[in-house]
Design a protein around this motif. Structure first.
Motif, short mmCIF file in Angstrom:
data_model
loop_
_atom_site.label_atom_id
_atom_site.label_comp_id
_atom_site.label_asym_id
_atom_site.label_seq_id
_atom_site.Cartn_x
_atom_site.Cartn_y
_atom_site.Cartn_z
N LEU A 36 76.51 65.61 62.86
CA LEU A 36 75.90 66.71 62.12
C LEU A 36 76.26 66.63 60.63
O LEU A 36 75.40 66.82 59.76
N ILE A 37 77.53 66.36 60.34
CA ILE A 37 77.96 66.26 58.94
C ILE A 37 77.25 65.12 58.25
O ILE A 37 76.80 65.25 57.10
N SER A 38 77.11 63.99 58.94
CA SER A 38 76.45 62.83 58.36
C SER A 38 74.98 63.12 58.06
O SER A 38 74.49 62.82 56.96
N VAL A 39 74.28 63.72 59.03
CA VAL A 39 72.85 63.98 58.85
C VAL A 39 72.61 65.00 57.75
O VAL A 39 71.82 64.77 56.82
N PHE A 40 73.31 66.13 57.81
CA PHE A 40 73.08 67.19 56.83
C PHE A 40 73.60 66.78 55.44
O PHE A 40 72.97 67.12 54.43
N GLY A 41 74.71 66.05 55.39
CA GLY A 41 75.24 65.60 54.10
C GLY A 41 74.28 64.66 53.41
O GLY A 41 74.01 64.80 52.20
N ASN A 42 73.73 63.71 54.15
CA ASN A 42 72.79 62.76 53.55
C ASN A 42 71.45 63.42 53.23
O ASN A 42 70.79 63.05 52.26
N LEU A 43 71.04 64.39 54.04
CA LEU A 43 69.83 65.14 53.72
C LEU A 43 69.99 65.91 52.41
O LEU A 43 69.03 66.03 51.63
N VAL A 49 68.27 64.65 44.94
CA VAL A 49 67.61 63.62 44.14
C VAL A 49 66.12 63.93 43.98
O VAL A 49 65.55 63.77 42.89
N SER A 50 65.49 64.37 45.06
CA SER A 50 64.04 64.62 45.00
C SER A 50 63.69 65.88 44.22
O SER A 50 62.61 65.96 43.63
N SER A 51 64.59 66.87 44.18
CA SER A 51 64.28 68.14 43.54
C SER A 51 64.61 68.18 42.05
O SER A 51 64.07 69.02 41.32
N ALA A 52 65.49 67.29 41.59
CA ALA A 52 65.89 67.30 40.18
C ALA A 52 65.22 66.14 39.45
O ALA A 52 65.47 64.98 39.77
N SER A 53 64.41 66.47 38.47
CA SER A 53 63.66 65.43 37.75
C SER A 53 64.59 64.49 36.96
O SER A 53 64.29 63.31 36.79
N HIS A 54 65.73 65.02 36.48
CA HIS A 54 66.63 64.17 35.70
C HIS A 54 67.39 63.17 36.57
O HIS A 54 68.08 62.28 36.05
N TYR A 60 69.91 56.79 41.38
CA TYR A 60 69.72 57.84 42.38
C TYR A 60 68.56 57.53 43.33
O TYR A 60 68.54 58.01 44.46
N PHE A 61 67.61 56.73 42.88
CA PHE A 61 66.54 56.27 43.77
C PHE A 61 67.13 55.44 44.92
O PHE A 61 66.82 55.67 46.09
N ILE A 297 74.77 65.46 40.83
CA ILE A 297 74.41 65.80 42.20
C ILE A 297 74.79 67.24 42.51
O ILE A 297 73.99 68.01 43.08
N LYS A 298 76.01 67.63 42.15
CA LYS A 298 76.46 69.00 42.41
C LYS A 298 75.60 70.02 41.68
O LYS A 298 75.25 71.08 42.22
N GLY A 299 75.23 69.72 40.43
CA GLY A 299 74.38 70.62 39.67
C GLY A 299 73.01 70.75 40.29
O GLY A 299 72.45 71.86 40.36
N ALA A 300 72.44 69.64 40.75
CA ALA A 300 71.11 69.68 41.37
C ALA A 300 71.13 70.48 42.67
O ALA A 300 70.20 71.24 42.95
N LEU A 301 72.20 70.34 43.46
CA LEU A 301 72.31 71.10 44.70
C LEU A 301 72.46 72.60 44.42
O LEU A 301 71.85 73.43 45.10
N ARG A 302 73.26 72.92 43.41
CA ARG A 302 73.43 74.34 43.07
C ARG A 302 72.11 74.95 42.61
O ARG A 302 71.77 76.08 42.98
#
Length: 322
Positions: A36-43, A49-54, A60-61, A297-302
């Motif tokens: 579960l940690i692996s799947v959700f962490g990688n998701l 990456v997909s939601s943040a244009s920068h 990141y691709f 990454i942390k900024g994009a997730l927040r």
């Protein structure tokens, strides 16, 4: 053994990591949690990456593709293991075993190539920063991802076809928690010389080649870093490689331990332990390695979760209005 004594069995028995009944709930809980940690962490990495244009950059691709591959390799192996523990059975069909060999070899090989491609990306970024956007253009990035995928597909197809030519007689017990290529070859009662030759040649070419590329890239990176005058500049440049270098070290150390040391000692327990590391532990740790020290990454997730929370609040307010 003559040809008349060869019988193709229809199922195998995965012995797993332990035969102790009292340890099965612990193993189930541990692997279910890691899955579960692996799947959700990688998701989350893919979402960020997909939601943040920068973050739509080559680094990141390739990271998002690596996260996808990590999800796939764990999903190829762990669910069947959990089902077997839950149902208290160790059976896997012949077709299921060949499928596991194909997909586990495919995604492990693709993972290997992606790590080499990411090392090349860091090499260009640090050693040729002024030409980075020109060299690592979208066309080249797509081509590198495509070639690594096609090569992995062809290799896994070859290895699977080589297993299909083998005969399996009375010994149907696999001392592993999934159908691993080397373990399956050792179970065969027919001649495995051609299989072993193909497997070792492909390992040298398709694993040794990317590893050599990674070592070459980092030798050039280190040489370039030594020419940077300030310590702060060196640290800033190397910090972009630290996460990737950590993942590379973890991946190759576990693979080498599993396929070199355990092959030399013929220790199936060592092989199973090493396989746990690169098929379960490494995919689980990759999101943490890449996100804990990565402000982007942390900024994009927040921002992603902040926007989701804001949208949810707006919907609730709209519903309350007459």
């Amino acid at each position: 053994m003559g040809p008349g004594n060869d019988t193709q069995i229809s199922e195998f028995f995965l012995l797993g990591l332990s035969n102790e009944p009292e340890l099965q709930p612990l193993i189930f809980g541990l692997f279910f949690s890691m899955y579960l940690i692996s799947v959700f962490g990688n998701l989350l990495i893919i979402l960020a990456v997909s939601s943040a244009s920068h973050l739509h950059t080559p680094m990141y691709f390739f990271l998002s593709i690596l996260s996808f591959v990590d999800i796939c390799i764990t999903s190829t192996i762990i669910p069947k293991m959990l089902v077997n523990i839950q149902t208290q059975t160790k059976i896997i069909t012949y077709t299921g075993c060949i499928s596991q060999i194909y997909f586990s070899t495919l995604f492990a090989g693709w993972d290997n190539f992606l790590l080499a491609v990411m090392a090349y990306d860091r090499f260009v970024a640090i050693c040729h920063p002024l030409h980075y956007t020109v060299i690592m253009n979208p066309r080249l990035c797509g081509l590198l991802a495509l070639v690594s995928w096609i090569t992995s597909v062809l290799n896994s197809l070859l290895q699977s076809l080589m297993v299909l030519r083998l005969s399996f007689c009375t010994n149907s017990e696999i001392p592993h928690f999934f159908c691993e290529l080397n373990q399956m070859t050792q179970l065969a009662c027919s001649d495995t010389f051609l299989n072993d030759t193909v497997m070792y040649i492909s390992t040298v070419l398709l694993a040794g080649g990317p590893l050599a590329g990674i070592l070459y890239s980092y030798s050039k990176i280190i040489s370039s870093l030594r020419r940077i005058p300030s310590a702060q500049g060196k640290y800033k440049a190397f910090s972009t490689c630290a996460s990737h270098l950590s993942v590379v070290s973890l991946f190759y150390c576990t693979v080498l331990e599993g396929y070199l040391i355990s092959s030399a000692t013929q220790n199936s327990h060592s092989s199973a332990t090493a396989s746990v590391m690169y098929t379960v532990v490494t995919p689980m740790l990759n999101p943490f390695i890449y996100s804990l020290r990565n402000k982007d990454i942390k900024g994009a997730l927040r921002r992603s979760f902040g926007m989701a929370g804001t949208k949810g609040t707006i919907v609730l307010l709209v519903k309350k209005c007459p």
